[in-house]
Design a protein around this motif. Structure first.
Motif, PDB file in Angstrom:
ATOM      1  N   TYR A   9      41.831  53.788  15.074  1.00  0.00           N
ATOM      2  CA  TYR A   9      40.911  54.283  14.529  1.00  0.00           C
ATOM      3  C   TYR A   9      41.212  56.000  13.865  1.00  0.00           C
TER       4      TYR A   9
ATOM      5  N   ASP B 204      40.326  59.428  11.893  1.00  0.00           N
ATOM      6  CA  ASP B 204      39.110  59.957  11.519  1.00  0.00           C
ATOM      7  C   ASP B 204      39.196  61.251  10.518  1.00  0.00           C
TER       8      ASP B 204
ATOM      9  N   SER C 204      40.971  56.301   7.369  1.00  0.00           N
ATOM     10  CA  SER C 204      40.619  56.810   8.122  1.00  0.00           C
ATOM     11  C   SER C 204      38.998  56.091   7.308  1.00  0.00           C
TER      12      SER C 204
ATOM     13  N   LEU D  27      34.841  54.264   8.426  1.00  0.00           N
ATOM     14  CA  LEU D  27      33.824  53.232   9.312  1.00  0.00           C
ATOM     15  C   LEU D  27      34.321  51.938   8.546  1.00  0.00           C
TER      16      LEU D  27
ATOM     17  N   SER E 265      40.115  50.383  10.108  1.00  0.00           N
ATOM     18  CA  SER E 265      40.902  50.697  11.401  1.00  0.00           C
ATOM     19  C   SER E 265      42.674  49.361  11.282  1.00  0.00           C
TER      20      SER E 265
ATOM     21  N   HIS F 169      35.088  55.598  16.266  1.00  0.00           N
ATOM     22  CA  HIS F 169      35.623  56.396  14.420  1.00  0.00           C
ATOM     23  C   HIS F 169      35.638  57.590  15.115  1.00  0.00           C
TER      24      HIS F 169
END
Ligand SMILES: Cc1ncc(COP(=O)(O)O)c(C=O)c1O
Ligand SMILES: Cc1ncc(COP(=O)(O)O)c(C=O)c1O
Lengths: 356, 356
Positions: free
Chosen positions: B80, B82, B133, B135, B138, B342
């Motif tokens: 992941y 951020d 990045s 939500l 990935s 995340h």
């Protein structure tokens, strides 16, 4: 499943043969391959491009589903040459039926019968010098199917490759076979894929078989996964028990492979008026028969090994040695089967299939 | 298992990137791969030649044991990124432990921890632009091992290839998940390989899952193979049940994969003082709870899907629809898990592993 019917098998002959590099008296089972292999791809809903080409590596994506999800099935059969150079297969329609049954369970499209047999004829013709005459010699034939779609998500592939490899073979097992009766590990579940020749069934047996090997045994006899109470089959063989003069073998079910050698042994036994019982047999019945001396023989039956007599079995850490039998059911069945396979006797069952 | 320790990972960089050809807003799970892959071979008793090279096809013998005996295991994990460009893995030591546990069961040599982590760092550094990045975005990571020895005899390979592929991913499931409770087919046997991420476990589920799909369901919830009485897990997810405000999930055993998402959900539930029961749960308990209205939620938990709420289940040809829950346990767990993954929240469990 249909094949685009206008396509004939394309043949790309090897420029030279490797046959002179091979010592046919020192073959390790399944390790040497002939000059050619057969390949046919399932793409866009059809089997296409049937091709015979030189045996060699294939180029394939590491993301092909076969590597990740074991979506693959196979068969094992043999070609035999008699002393006049005639070449036979043994009940090959059974193998085609079975690979397609395995395929259905593994969500793989079935392979067309006509292409299967045409491929067999063509490739055996090309590689016929690799089949040696003489009892016990054969050419092991490995048809198999693998999922080739690129994708690491757990769903059926939309592309497959069907192949045939050929490997010259002598007898499979040498020496005595000592077996362990499974008490903890299992080969297959009810409602699972044990009846299919699915690739993953075999890799799953390696670890428990290694544990048996470390204790001096060659094979495991699997029992039902629920209670480990009923005797089922060995890793690549169905299993027969002789108690007094009765031959007993487990009925097939969805955990057990419906072996062609098994069926053939049952037919030969019936022809020879041997009392044969296809029924569930418990481990405790076997142990009791070993103790009271009524257990005369255990043997495995399968294409690779033909018939493999078992010399001892272990259960709950106790070793039970089998008496020497002379003559034995095992040696009688082996002789009758091999003589039919090698065209040394009549074929009352119509099992031989002449290729060349 | 040791690696010849003097060997460093050899890096052969792709001459150009394919990243601009990829529409990151329209990704099919597991179908697009990054520029590089990792490869390491087990030969002569050692893992050797760890190499990162351009993603592309491999050349392999059609007689390699992986094709015939399904001797192969895999893992699924995610990286992941951020909003500051930092890259994290989620509990990666658990994946290494599990692939080695799977390998032991499949008679495959374990892979060394130091090389696993060095490979992760190096390949993620090379392909970091593929991690988006936001939500839900990935990079799905697929480590796997396959048997490469040439030979069509059913015994463990003496050569293996360990690989890592990387595939950019958005959310796995879209839409509602409707499931069928298994009554006839099974995923795994007691004493079998169900607890391992063995390739063959997945291919074996495709056919029964297809049968469910034909009836309008996406997944099967597997039950024990002996009696089809206890609820176990789904194809690639562990399963949770919420009855009133109690969270229930089956204990792991040798048929069930010990899921990392499952473990994490249990830990989050306990932190949030949700009553959690890890115990056997029967199909009849589920049906009764559905009938009397105490069944509030069913959801799946796994790396690919994170949390997948189930909207309905079918059992004995009867459909049980689940009530809409707002807020739901499923959405709460999903939110908490994803925020940890995340780097959007604290990490009280120390689950994040910073790579870059
Ligand atoms: C599990 C299993 N049982 C039994 C057999 C024997 O079957 P057949 O006699 O058709 O070779 C095989 C295949 O060789 C097998 O793989
Ligand atoms: C059979 C099975 N159950 C459950 C899971 C969930 O495990 P994890 O949460 O570690 O991804 C997986 C893997 O994705 C799986 O393959």
């Amino acid at each position: 499943m249909s094949l685009i019917t206008s396509q004939k098998i394309h043949i790309n002959k090897a420029s030279s043969s490797r046959i002179n590099d091979v010592d046919f008296n020192n073959l390790t089972f399944g390790s040497v391959f002939t000059d050619h292999m057969f390949e046919c791809d399932f793409i866009d809903g059809n089997w296409q491009n049937p091709t015979i080409k030189p045996y060699g590596p294939i180029s394939i994506s590491p993301a092909a589903k076969v590597f990740h999800y074991g979506q693959a099935v196979f068969e094992g059969m043999k070609a035999y040459k008699d002393d006049h150079g005639k070449v036979f297969l043994f009940r090959p329609k059974e193998n085609l039926k079975r690979i397609n049954k395995s395929s259905v369970r593994m969500a793989i499209p079935e392979f067309p019968k006509d292409v299967f047999f045409e491929a067999m004829h063509k490739i055996l013709e090309l590689d016929k010098d690799w089949i040696k005459s003489g009892l016990g010699n054969s050419l092991y034939i490995r048809p198999f199917v693998m999922a080739t779609q690129v994708g690491v998500s757990a769903s059926p592939s939309n592309a497959y490759k069907f192949m045939i490899l050929l490997s010259p073979a002598q007898a499979y097992y040498t020496g005595e076979v000592r077996v362990v009766i499974a008490q903890q590990y299992s080969r297959a579940a009810d409602g699972g894929v044990g009846f299919a020749k699915a690739a993953g069934n075999y890799g799953a047996q390696f670890y428990p078989t290694n544990l048996a090997r470390e204790k001096g045994f060659q094979q495991v006899i699997w029992t039902d996964s629920n209670e480990h109470k009923y005797l089922e089959e060995a890793g690549t063989m169905n299993v027969f028990f002789r108690i007094n003069n009765t031959l007993i073998t487990a009925p097939t079910n969805d955990r057990i492979l419906d072996g062609i050698t098994r069926k053939s042994v049952i037919a030969i036994a019936e022809k020879n008026n041997i009392t044969t019982e296809v029924r569930k047999i418990t481990v405790s019945e076997l142990v009791n028969a070993a103790k009271d001396g009524s257990l005369k023989e255990i043997f495995g039956a399968g294409t690779a090994a033909v018939i493999s007599p078992v010399s001892a079995f272990s259960y709950e850490e106790t070793l039970y040695e089998l008496p020497k039998q002379e003559p034995s059911f095992a040696s009688e069945f082996k002789k009758e089967l091999m003589e039919i396979q090698h065209n040394l006797t009549e074929d009352p069952f119509n099992w031989r299939y002449k290729v060349l």
